[in-house]
Design a protein around this motif. Structure first.
Motif, PDB file in Angstrom:
ATOM      1  N   CYS B  59       0.855  -1.199   0.000  1.00 11.22           N
ATOM      2  CA  CYS B  59       0.000   0.000   0.000  1.00 11.22           C
ATOM      3  C   CYS B  59       0.888   1.246   0.000  1.00 11.22           C
ATOM      4  O   CYS B  59       1.644   1.469   0.938  1.00 11.22           O
ATOM      5  CB  CYS B  59      -0.914   0.012   1.219  1.00 11.22           C
ATOM      6  SG  CYS B  59      -2.001   1.443   1.233  1.00 11.22           S
ATOM      7  N   TYR B  62      -3.145   5.566   1.163  1.00  5.48           N
ATOM      8  CA  TYR B  62      -4.525   5.196   1.515  1.00  5.48           C
ATOM      9  C   TYR B  62      -5.064   6.361   2.332  1.00  5.48           C
ATOM     10  O   TYR B  62      -4.744   6.495   3.512  1.00  5.48           O
ATOM     11  CB  TYR B  62      -4.551   3.901   2.335  1.00  5.48           C
ATOM     12  CG  TYR B  62      -5.943   3.341   2.548  1.00  5.48           C
ATOM     13  CD1 TYR B  62      -6.395   2.258   1.795  1.00  5.48           C
ATOM     14  CD2 TYR B  62      -6.806   3.903   3.477  1.00  5.48           C
ATOM     15  CE1 TYR B  62      -7.672   1.741   1.980  1.00  5.48           C
ATOM     16  CE2 TYR B  62      -8.085   3.399   3.665  1.00  5.48           C
ATOM     17  CZ  TYR B  62      -8.508   2.317   2.917  1.00  5.48           C
ATOM     18  OH  TYR B  62      -9.777   1.804   3.093  1.00  5.48           O
ATOM     19  N   GLU B  78      -6.811   5.308  -2.966  1.00  3.02           N
ATOM     20  CA  GLU B  78      -5.813   4.282  -2.661  1.00  3.02           C
ATOM     21  C   GLU B  78      -4.817   4.149  -3.805  1.00  3.02           C
ATOM     22  O   GLU B  78      -5.190   4.222  -4.966  1.00  3.02           O
ATOM     23  CB  GLU B  78      -6.486   2.916  -2.483  1.00  3.02           C
ATOM     24  CG  GLU B  78      -7.638   2.909  -1.517  1.00  3.02           C
ATOM     25  CD  GLU B  78      -8.335   1.541  -1.443  1.00  3.02           C
ATOM     26  OE1 GLU B  78      -7.666   0.507  -1.606  1.00  3.02           O
ATOM     27  OE2 GLU B  78      -9.556   1.532  -1.234  1.00  3.02           O
ATOM     28  N   TRP B  80      -1.637   1.326  -4.790  1.00  3.93           N
ATOM     29  CA  TRP B  80      -0.949   0.072  -4.460  1.00  3.93           C
ATOM     30  C   TRP B  80       0.175  -0.163  -5.453  1.00  3.93           C
ATOM     31  O   TRP B  80       0.103   0.291  -6.594  1.00  3.93           O
ATOM     32  CB  TRP B  80      -1.954  -1.092  -4.512  1.00  3.93           C
ATOM     33  CG  TRP B  80      -3.084  -0.915  -3.549  1.00  3.93           C
ATOM     34  CD1 TRP B  80      -4.218  -0.166  -3.729  1.00  3.93           C
ATOM     35  CD2 TRP B  80      -3.186  -1.462  -2.230  1.00  3.93           C
ATOM     36  NE1 TRP B  80      -5.008  -0.217  -2.601  1.00  3.93           N
ATOM     37  CE2 TRP B  80      -4.398  -1.010  -1.675  1.00  3.93           C
ATOM     38  CE3 TRP B  80      -2.365  -2.295  -1.467  1.00  3.93           C
ATOM     39  CZ2 TRP B  80      -4.816  -1.361  -0.395  1.00  3.93           C
ATOM     40  CZ3 TRP B  80      -2.774  -2.649  -0.186  1.00  3.93           C
ATOM     41  CH2 TRP B  80      -3.989  -2.186   0.340  1.00  3.93           C
ATOM     42  N   HIS B  86      -3.436  -5.048  -3.738  1.00  5.90           N
ATOM     43  CA  HIS B  86      -4.759  -4.596  -3.310  1.00  5.90           C
ATOM     44  C   HIS B  86      -5.664  -5.782  -3.009  1.00  5.90           C
ATOM     45  O   HIS B  86      -6.310  -5.853  -1.962  1.00  5.90           O
ATOM     46  CB  HIS B  86      -5.388  -3.719  -4.394  1.00  5.90           C
ATOM     47  CG  HIS B  86      -6.802  -3.333  -4.096  1.00  5.90           C
ATOM     48  ND1 HIS B  86      -7.873  -3.864  -4.768  1.00  5.90           N
ATOM     49  CD2 HIS B  86      -7.319  -2.501  -3.168  1.00  5.90           C
ATOM     50  CE1 HIS B  86      -8.990  -3.360  -4.266  1.00  5.90           C
ATOM     51  NE2 HIS B  86      -8.682  -2.535  -3.310  1.00  5.90           N
ATOM     52  N   SER B  89      -4.726  -7.592   0.140  1.00  3.75           N
ATOM     53  CA  SER B  89      -4.990  -6.853   1.388  1.00  3.75           C
ATOM     54  C   SER B  89      -6.348  -7.235   1.972  1.00  3.75           C
ATOM     55  O   SER B  89      -6.552  -7.180   3.191  1.00  3.75           O
ATOM     56  CB  SER B  89      -4.937  -5.348   1.137  1.00  3.75           C
ATOM     57  OG  SER B  89      -6.093  -4.906   0.432  1.00  3.75           O
TER      58      SER B  89
END
Lengths: 129, 129
Positions: B59, B62, B78, B80, B86, B89
């Motif tokens: 990440c 965020y 977001e 990534w 992603h 996660s």
């Protein structure tokens, strides 16, 4: 309420008001939106955006992205330590130079949203980051 | 083309193909969207989002924001290092716990956009950051 008590009370209320204004002044400011370039100009505009935005006081995040669904579209998401910092950035020489060069390559803007960021990962220089 | 030349050519082409796949695998992945909570639940959901997303591999950004125009709306942006990060996660225990707690407080999602981030300020741990 005695005069002295009232004075202390009003002074305290004034300080709370000032503190309140101060908190509003330091609320983060975000803006997300889509920029569409003239056909084929996306790479040139992305380069101008990335070059022109490297040193902007109060900028906590400024991310430039391709739109995978439109070869001429760019998504920009920004976080600033205050709305004033965002406004002031538009007067920076590097930003003005980038705007001047990019303007003829920009077809339009859309999907603009203003936000009040409250936290997360990737806020450069923010308190607690 | 002689057989040896052809073999070298095909090998080079194969290497370029693998390199190409590798580049696609490491393309950044972005997703922006709006979450609307049940009435009055925004602060609780923001707290769950911020608690549940502090340690997510890959990440790069965020950011959670209030929508100033809707007291029950949250904007989430977001970035990534890959779409796989992603996806992965969503299996993290902290993320699953946050989702479980937040689910009854979420009224809906809208304005979802997937992007391909290419650079900028605030990409934590990204190359060159």
């Amino acid at each position: 309420m005695q005069p002295t008590t009232r004075r202390v009370f009003l002074h305290a209320a004034g300080a709370m008001f000032v503190a309140g204004v101060g908190q509003r002044e330091t609320t983060m400011y975000g803006v997300n939106g889509k920029m569409t370039t003239t056909p084929g100009a996306r790479d040139a505009v992305v380069a101008l955006l990335l070059e022109g935005t490297t040193a902007m006081p109060g900028c906590l995040s400024y991310i430039v992205a391709h739109d995978p669904a439109n070869a001429d579209a760019i998504w920009i998401t920004e976080v600033w330590d205050s709305e004033a910092s965002h406004r002031n950035s538009l007067q920076l020489p590097a930003v003005q130079a980038a705007i001047a060069k990019a303007r003829p390559l920009i077809a339009g803007f859309s999907d603009r949203v203003e936000t009040v960021p409250v936290g997360g990962t990737g806020l450069v220089g923010a308190r607690g980051a």
